[in-house]
Write a protein that holds these residues in place. Structure first.
Motif, PDB file in Angstrom:
ATOM      1  N   LYS A 127       0.806  -1.214   0.000  1.00 18.23           N
ATOM      2  CA  LYS A 127       0.000   0.000   0.000  1.00 18.23           C
ATOM      3  C   LYS A 127       0.841   1.267   0.000  1.00 18.23           C
ATOM      4  CE  LYS A 127      -2.172   1.162   3.770  1.00 18.23           C
ATOM      5  NZ  LYS A 127      -2.990   1.183   4.993  1.00 18.23           N
ATOM      6  N   THR A 158      -4.114   6.435   1.336  1.00 14.70           N
ATOM      7  CA  THR A 158      -4.797   5.145   1.304  1.00 14.70           C
ATOM      8  C   THR A 158      -5.845   5.082   0.196  1.00 14.70           C
ATOM      9  OG1 THR A 158      -6.275   5.981   2.976  1.00 14.70           O
ATOM     10  CG2 THR A 158      -4.468   4.638   3.730  1.00 14.70           C
ATOM     11  N   GLY A 167      -8.875   3.810   0.369  1.00  7.99           N
ATOM     12  CA  GLY A 167     -10.261   4.017   0.781  1.00  7.99           C
ATOM     13  C   GLY A 167     -11.220   2.932   0.323  1.00  7.99           C
ATOM     14  N   MET A 168     -10.677   1.777   0.004  1.00  5.86           N
ATOM     15  CA  MET A 168     -11.564   0.684  -0.402  1.00  5.86           C
ATOM     16  C   MET A 168     -12.056  -0.085   0.824  1.00  5.86           C
ATOM     17  SD  MET A 168      -9.645  -0.835  -3.713  1.00  5.86           S
ATOM     18  CE  MET A 168      -9.271   0.190  -5.128  1.00  5.86           C
ATOM     19  N   THR A 169     -13.045  -0.944   0.609  1.00  4.22           N
ATOM     20  CA  THR A 169     -13.577  -1.746   1.710  1.00  4.22           C
ATOM     21  C   THR A 169     -12.576  -2.837   2.072  1.00  4.22           C
ATOM     22  OG1 THR A 169     -14.629  -3.217   0.147  1.00  4.22           O
ATOM     23  CG2 THR A 169     -15.940  -1.411   0.956  1.00  4.22           C
ATOM     24  N   CYS A 170     -12.924  -3.592   3.108  1.00  2.00           N
ATOM     25  CA  CYS A 170     -12.069  -4.688   3.554  1.00  2.00           C
ATOM     26  C   CYS A 170     -11.797  -5.671   2.421  1.00  2.00           C
ATOM     27  CB  CYS A 170     -12.761  -5.472   4.656  1.00  2.00           C
ATOM     28  SG  CYS A 170     -13.040  -4.535   6.136  1.00  2.00           S
ATOM     29  N   HIS A 171     -10.714  -6.433   2.563  1.00  2.48           N
ATOM     30  CA  HIS A 171     -10.491  -7.480   1.573  1.00  2.48           C
ATOM     31  C   HIS A 171     -11.284  -8.729   1.968  1.00  2.48           C
ATOM     32  CE1 HIS A 171      -7.280  -8.592   4.525  1.00  2.48           C
ATOM     33  NE2 HIS A 171      -7.608  -9.807   4.173  1.00  2.48           N
ATOM     34  N   LYS A 172     -11.484  -9.599   0.986  1.00  3.84           N
ATOM     35  CA  LYS A 172     -12.266 -10.809   1.254  1.00  3.84           C
ATOM     36  C   LYS A 172     -11.566 -12.043   0.723  1.00  3.84           C
ATOM     37  CE  LYS A 172     -16.622 -10.809   1.358  1.00  3.84           C
ATOM     38  NZ  LYS A 172     -18.033 -10.783   0.922  1.00  3.84           N
ATOM     39  N   ILE A 173     -11.714 -13.098   1.483  1.00  2.00           N
ATOM     40  CA  ILE A 173     -11.150 -14.380   1.077  1.00  2.00           C
ATOM     41  C   ILE A 173     -12.303 -15.380   1.020  1.00  2.00           C
ATOM     42  CG2 ILE A 173      -9.554 -16.203   1.770  1.00  2.00           C
ATOM     43  CD1 ILE A 173      -7.836 -13.979   3.004  1.00  2.00           C
ATOM     44  N   VAL A 225      -2.127  -8.912   2.109  1.00  2.00           N
ATOM     45  CA  VAL A 225      -3.317  -8.566   1.348  1.00  2.00           C
ATOM     46  C   VAL A 225      -3.875  -7.284   1.936  1.00  2.00           C
ATOM     47  CG1 VAL A 225      -5.585  -9.386   0.632  1.00  2.00           C
ATOM     48  CG2 VAL A 225      -3.760 -11.033   1.051  1.00  2.00           C
ATOM     49  N   THR A 226      -4.355  -6.388   1.095  1.00  2.00           N
ATOM     50  CA  THR A 226      -4.862  -5.118   1.614  1.00  2.00           C
ATOM     51  C   THR A 226      -6.272  -4.834   1.124  1.00  2.00           C
ATOM     52  OG1 THR A 226      -4.282  -2.797   1.992  1.00  2.00           O
ATOM     53  CG2 THR A 226      -3.874  -3.674  -0.199  1.00  2.00           C
ATOM     54  N   ASP A 227      -6.785  -3.654   1.490  1.00  2.00           N
ATOM     55  CA  ASP A 227      -8.176  -3.298   1.220  1.00  2.00           C
ATOM     56  C   ASP A 227      -8.555  -3.497  -0.246  1.00  2.00           C
ATOM     57  OD1 ASP A 227      -8.524  -2.633   3.833  1.00  2.00           O
ATOM     58  OD2 ASP A 227      -8.195  -0.489   3.539  1.00  2.00           O
ATOM     59  N   ARG A 244     -10.114  -9.183  -3.515  1.00  2.00           N
ATOM     60  CA  ARG A 244     -11.059 -10.311  -3.456  1.00  2.00           C
ATOM     61  C   ARG A 244     -10.294 -11.533  -3.918  1.00  2.00           C
ATOM     62  NH1 ARG A 244     -16.630  -8.226  -4.234  1.00  2.00           N
ATOM     63  NH2 ARG A 244     -16.610  -6.452  -2.811  1.00  2.00           N
ATOM     64  N   ARG A 258     -14.210  -1.820   8.820  1.00  2.00           N
ATOM     65  CA  ARG A 258     -13.366  -0.644   8.978  1.00  2.00           C
ATOM     66  C   ARG A 258     -14.160   0.656   9.057  1.00  2.00           C
ATOM     67  NH1 ARG A 258     -12.084   1.717   4.038  1.00  2.00           N
ATOM     68  NH2 ARG A 258     -10.048   2.404   4.723  1.00  2.00           N
ATOM     69  N   TYR A 259     -15.452   0.552   9.290  1.00  2.00           N
ATOM     70  CA  TYR A 259     -16.291   1.754   9.288  1.00  2.00           C
ATOM     71  C   TYR A 259     -16.974   1.943  10.632  1.00  2.00           C
ATOM     72  CZ  TYR A 259     -15.438   1.123   4.373  1.00  2.00           C
ATOM     73  OH  TYR A 259     -14.810   0.966   3.174  1.00  2.00           O
ATOM     74  N   PRO A 284      -0.808  -3.525   5.352  1.00  2.00           N
ATOM     75  CA  PRO A 284      -1.655  -4.578   4.797  1.00  2.00           C
ATOM     76  C   PRO A 284      -1.723  -5.738   5.800  1.00  2.00           C
ATOM     77  CG  PRO A 284      -0.102  -3.827   3.148  1.00  2.00           C
ATOM     78  CD  PRO A 284       0.293  -3.170   4.425  1.00  2.00           C
ATOM     79  N   THR A 285      -2.739  -6.533   5.659  1.00  2.00           N
ATOM     80  CA  THR A 285      -2.886  -7.690   6.545  1.00  2.00           C
ATOM     81  C   THR A 285      -1.934  -8.796   6.122  1.00  2.00           C
ATOM     82  OG1 THR A 285      -5.075  -7.256   7.366  1.00  2.00           O
ATOM     83  CG2 THR A 285      -4.514  -9.572   7.064  1.00  2.00           C
ATOM     84  N   ASN A 305     -13.494 -17.859   3.758  1.00  2.00           N
ATOM     85  CA  ASN A 305     -14.724 -17.073   3.843  1.00  2.00           C
ATOM     86  C   ASN A 305     -14.642 -16.000   4.933  1.00  2.00           C
ATOM     87  OD1 ASN A 305     -17.279 -16.383   2.969  1.00  2.00           O
ATOM     88  ND2 ASN A 305     -18.274 -17.624   4.548  1.00  2.00           N
ATOM     89  N   ILE A 306     -13.707 -15.108   4.774  1.00  2.00           N
ATOM     90  CA  ILE A 306     -13.591 -14.037   5.756  1.00  2.00           C
ATOM     91  C   ILE A 306     -13.528 -12.682   5.068  1.00  2.00           C
ATOM     92  CG2 ILE A 306     -12.294 -15.553   7.310  1.00  2.00           C
ATOM     93  CD1 ILE A 306      -9.863 -13.697   6.703  1.00  2.00           C
ATOM     94  N   MET A 307     -13.848 -11.673   5.855  1.00  2.00           N
ATOM     95  CA  MET A 307     -13.645 -10.297   5.417  1.00  2.00           C
ATOM     96  C   MET A 307     -12.735  -9.687   6.470  1.00  2.00           C
ATOM     97  SD  MET A 307     -16.444  -7.382   4.569  1.00  2.00           S
ATOM     98  CE  MET A 307     -16.985  -6.862   6.171  1.00  2.00           C
ATOM     99  N   ALA A 308     -11.649  -9.076   6.020  1.00  2.00           N
ATOM    100  CA  ALA A 308     -10.706  -8.541   7.004  1.00  2.00           C
ATOM    101  C   ALA A 308     -10.220  -7.174   6.572  1.00  2.00           C
ATOM    102  CB  ALA A 308      -9.523  -9.500   7.178  1.00  2.00           C
ATOM    103  N   ALA A 309     -10.024  -6.308   7.557  1.00  2.00           N
ATOM    104  CA  ALA A 309      -9.479  -4.980   7.294  1.00  2.00           C
ATOM    105  C   ALA A 309      -7.959  -5.054   7.308  1.00  2.00           C
ATOM    106  CB  ALA A 309      -9.976  -4.010   8.347  1.00  2.00           C
ATOM    107  N   ASP A 310      -7.309  -3.931   7.091  1.00  2.00           N
ATOM    108  CA  ASP A 310      -5.851  -3.868   7.149  1.00  2.00           C
ATOM    109  C   ASP A 310      -5.360  -4.017   8.592  1.00  2.00           C
ATOM    110  OD1 ASP A 310      -5.381  -3.688   4.512  1.00  2.00           O
ATOM    111  OD2 ASP A 310      -4.683  -1.617   4.492  1.00  2.00           O
TER     112      ASP A 310
END
Lengths: 402, 380
Positions: free
Chosen positions: A35, A279, A281-287, A298-300, A303, B38-39, B289-290, B300-305
């Protein structure tokens, strides 16, 4: 009010050895570490060291860099007095000039520096990954009563001849400077980071400008002139992580080292010395349920539906189900489509790797090739890109490039 | 002047429905409840307003607003640091005649002087218990076109279960609408009708000066509620336009709904619906970053930085800076900022508030219908 020390950041480099990555981008703006951009490192170092005034000298492809820096707010450099200023070459009554060399770039901005009337000026380079406390460097400079100090790294003797070397006595006083010598007398490589007393720097810049034969370069002209005059010059030893990311291979390596902070020494997870960036300003990342993510960052906005191993994904990267990404640096907004294989490579921003395409390969013994895909490139479905390829134009479905 | 902005100002009530989520608001208010990794809840409304061209937003706080002030700062992240308008946080007692209000009428009465001096023709009122990507410009256009005195946004949906437990003693009411030809002819208060209803989103648009007149006279008569005391009795005289919203909404109406609404976002379709077409802005934290280390597993997860994952995480939402240690397993959890699940700990159906630590080797399990909640800063 005078500033004790301000920073001048040389960011004009074209970075031609980064080829496809720097076609439309100045080297300091090249993305790094998930980032960040390279310039985040010197800027964050400045702020963390207490320097609140930074001039950024640009001339090559400044658009992205200008937009990125903006008012400097992400680095806390939006200040009433000081802050960050982008300084491109400009037209003067006497005519206009591009920056002819590193010293000339500073020379042309003497009026900028004088506005802050600093005691010291630190000259920084915009193409290194390094966490460094410049206040400690300044403390050294003052303790030695130096007029000029240069940060040096000890390098292995066998590699010394690739660098500009400082020969110093037991008190760190510099006695000689060797630029990429065949027979090195020292293994102290200059990092291209200098602290000058401003009065000294100004005097030598003016003198250098008056010399028609000068290349107006710090290494080739200013430093030899200081030596000639027997100035108080000292070498400041730096032993932390430092990497010149001037080549595709070194840029790739430095990114991979971020994944292993315990061994590589480049710890971006350090709360005591944060690296700031603008930054996404995107939403969280998803797995996804069926995705596999191992030893990666992995960052915001990412997918991940496929497999990601030992890789760095920047903001908004999509890895579709069935795609595999390994040992790769994938920059912001790029999409790896289903079934594609991406290995040991750098993928720039907003690239699309088509379905079942293959980019790069795990290197065989002794090979070092890092395949590179330039920004915005479309790699067609089923296309194959070899491990040494440097692609900056779209590749049609099923085509090969080696 | 060039007409770049929408001719409306926003007023946000950050404490509405605090009573539905008492645990989550023990040290904050509805607007600052962390949501979607993150909100904070207020981010959705604020961003929607800004994205709709509204650059004059007031937030009338009742209590527990420190976390909100900290989150909003000068409003820069929402582009609301302006010379004219911008973000205006109104705490209680900020003026001589201001006290802690109980209903919307009192809240509005406390800022009448402010309202008088604004230049925008329209006022938009909204609550923060709903995360939504809302186009206020479209609603304003529909309002103007309808020629109505007031517009109310509603969604055709079942009344969320949590609302039915509402405690009227604290003064939180909810409303369903009876509508004929897009015009509201009755407002039902705290209805428990089953099935699809015209459920009010508590988003209102009306003329600024008309609002001031209504509030002035209602306040003089000791009325408290805008909907119950001003709108409901006047539906025959006032033209109240019903504006139907068909987009994605996440209402927080209780701990279970907090859990469910976070979990729903694991479905890409829901996440995209909430975050498209316009971005949602929030306070920036300088996180890396994470990192997924060797030996970790994520599914199946959603994670912030800022997270560091060494263990096993499944079906979960991880906010910024969550750490999951070696050998730890996290299943069906919502973990807020800086939660630490230490090595070997096993957690399931857990909601952790900020800065919670689940110590090494501990096991903690809730169930789908009753997720366990661990309060802010606790070490288990």
């Amino acid at each position: 009010m005078a500033k004790e020390m301000i920073a001048m950041l040389l960011a004009g480099g074209q970075g031609s050895r980064l080829y496809a990555l720097t076609q439309k981008l100045a080297k300091p703006a090249v993305p790094f570490g998930g980032k960040y951009r390279i310039i985040d490192f010197p800027l964050s170092n400045c702020v963390n060291s207490g320097i609140d005034t930074v001039g950024i000298l640009t001339q090559y492809q400044p658009l992205v860099l200008n937009e990125y820096i903006g008012n400097g707010q992400p680095w806390d450099l939006d200040r009433l007095y000081g802050g960050v200023h982008v300084l491109p070459p400009y037209q003067q009554a006497s005519g206009s000039d591009w920056y002819k060399g590193t010293a000339n770039a500073i020379y042309q901005n003497i009026p900028f520096i004088e506005r802050y009337n600093p005691e010291y000026v630190i000259i920084l380079s915009g193409d290194q990954i390094c966490k460094q406390d410049y206040s400690d460097f300044l403390r050294f400079h003052k303790e030695k009563g130096a007029e000029f100090s240069v940060a040096v790294m000890e390098v292995p003797w066998e590699e010394a001849s690739r660098f500009g070397l400082m020969v110093a006595d037991e008190n760190d006083k510099i006695t000689e400077f060797q630029e990429k010598p065949k027979e090195p007398k020292s293994n102290l490589a200059s990092m291209g980071i200098y602290i000058f007393n401003w009065d000294i720097l100004k005097k030598y810049l003016i003198e250098d400008e008056a010399d028609p034969d000068s290349e107006n370069d710090f290494g080739n002209n200013i430093i030899p002139n200081l030596l000639r005059d027997g100035r108080n010059m000292y070498a400041y030893h730096f032993s932390g992580y430092w990497k010149d990311v001037g080549t595709i291979t070194s840029l790739w390596e430095a990114n991979m080292e971020v994944l292993d902070p315990e061994h590589s020494g480049i710890n971006l997870f350090d709360d005591e010395w944060k690296i700031y960036s603008r930054t996404s300003g995107m939403t969280c990342h998803k797995i996804s349920p069926d995705a596999i993510v191992e030893n990666s960052m992995v960052t915001d906005g990412c997918r991940i539906g496929g497999t990601v191993k030992h890789s760095i994904l920047f903001a908004g990267v999509r890895v579709e189900p069935g795609a595999e990404v390994e040992d790769a640096v994938v920059m912001g907004g790029s999409v790896i489509k289903a079934g594609a294989h991406v290995r040991h490579c750098i993928i720039a921003e907003n690239v699309v790797i088509g379905e079942n395409a293959s980019v790069g390969a795990m290197p065989a013994e002794g090979e070092k090739g890092v395949a590179t895909i330039g920004p915005g490139v479309y790699i067609g479905d089923g296309a194959t890109i070899g491990p040494n390829a440097m692609v900056n134009q779209n590749v049609k479905d099923g085509d090969e490039q080696w | 002047m060039v007409n770049t902005n929408t001719n409306a100002l926003g007023i946000i009530f950050p404490n509405s429905y605090d009573s539905l989520v008492p645990d989550l608001v023990s040290e904050r208010l509805m607007a600052s409840i962390p949501f979607a990794g993150r909100y904070r809840m207020v981010d959705f409304l604020l961003s929607s307003m800004v994205n709709s061209g509204i650059d004059n937003v007031s937030i009338i706080a009742r209590k527990n607003y420190h976390s909100l002030m900290d989150h909003l700062g000068s409003g820069r992240e929402w582009d609301l640091t302006r010379k004219n308008g911008g973000l205006n946080i109104v705490p209680p007692y900020s003026e001589k005649n201001m006290k802690v209000y109980s209903g919307r009428v009192e809240a509005l009465a406390s800022i009448l002087d402010f309202l008088k001096n604004q230049k925008e023709k329209y006022v938009i009122l909204a609550d923060t218990h709903t995360a939504v990507n809302f186009d206020f410009r479209e609603m304003l256009n529909a309002h103007i076109e309808s020629g109505a005195d007031v517009s109310i946004a509603y969604k055709r949906e079942e009344i969320p279960e949590g609302f039915k437990n509402i405690s009227t003693s604290v003064g939180d009411l909810y409303y369903t609408l009876s509508i004929e030809n897009d015009r509201v002819n009755r407002i039902f208060i705290n209805s428990s009708e089953p099935g699809l209803q015209n459920f009010s989103m508590n988003i209102y648009i009306m003329d600024r000066e008309a609002l001031m007149e209504l509030v002035k006279s209602a306040y003089a008569r000791g009325y408290i509620y805008f909907e119950r005391d001003i709108l409901a009795p006047r539906l025959d005289k006032m033209h109240v336009h019903a504006y139907r919203f068909n987009g994605y909404t996440a209402h927080l109406s209780g701990m279970k709904s907090y859990f469910d609404e976070n979990m729903k976002l694991l479905d890409d379709a829901n996440l995209d619906a909430l975050f498209d077409p316009n971005p949602v802005y929030t306070k920036i934290r300088e996180d890396n970053p994470t990192r997924y280390l060797n030996g970790s597993r994520a599914s199946n997860i959603m994670a912030a930085d800022g997270c560091v994952i060494e263990g096993d995480v499944e079906n979960s939402v991880l906010f910024r800076g969550v750490k999951v240690g070696k050998g730890a397993t996290v299943k069906n959890c919502v973990l807020m900022q800086d939660t630490v699940i230490a090595d070997g700990a096993k957690v399931e159906y857990l909601i952790t508030d900020k800065n919670v630590t689940i110590s090494s080797g501990k096991e903690l399990k809730g169930t789908d219908s009753f997720p366990v909640y661990v309060a802010k800063g606790q070490i288990v």
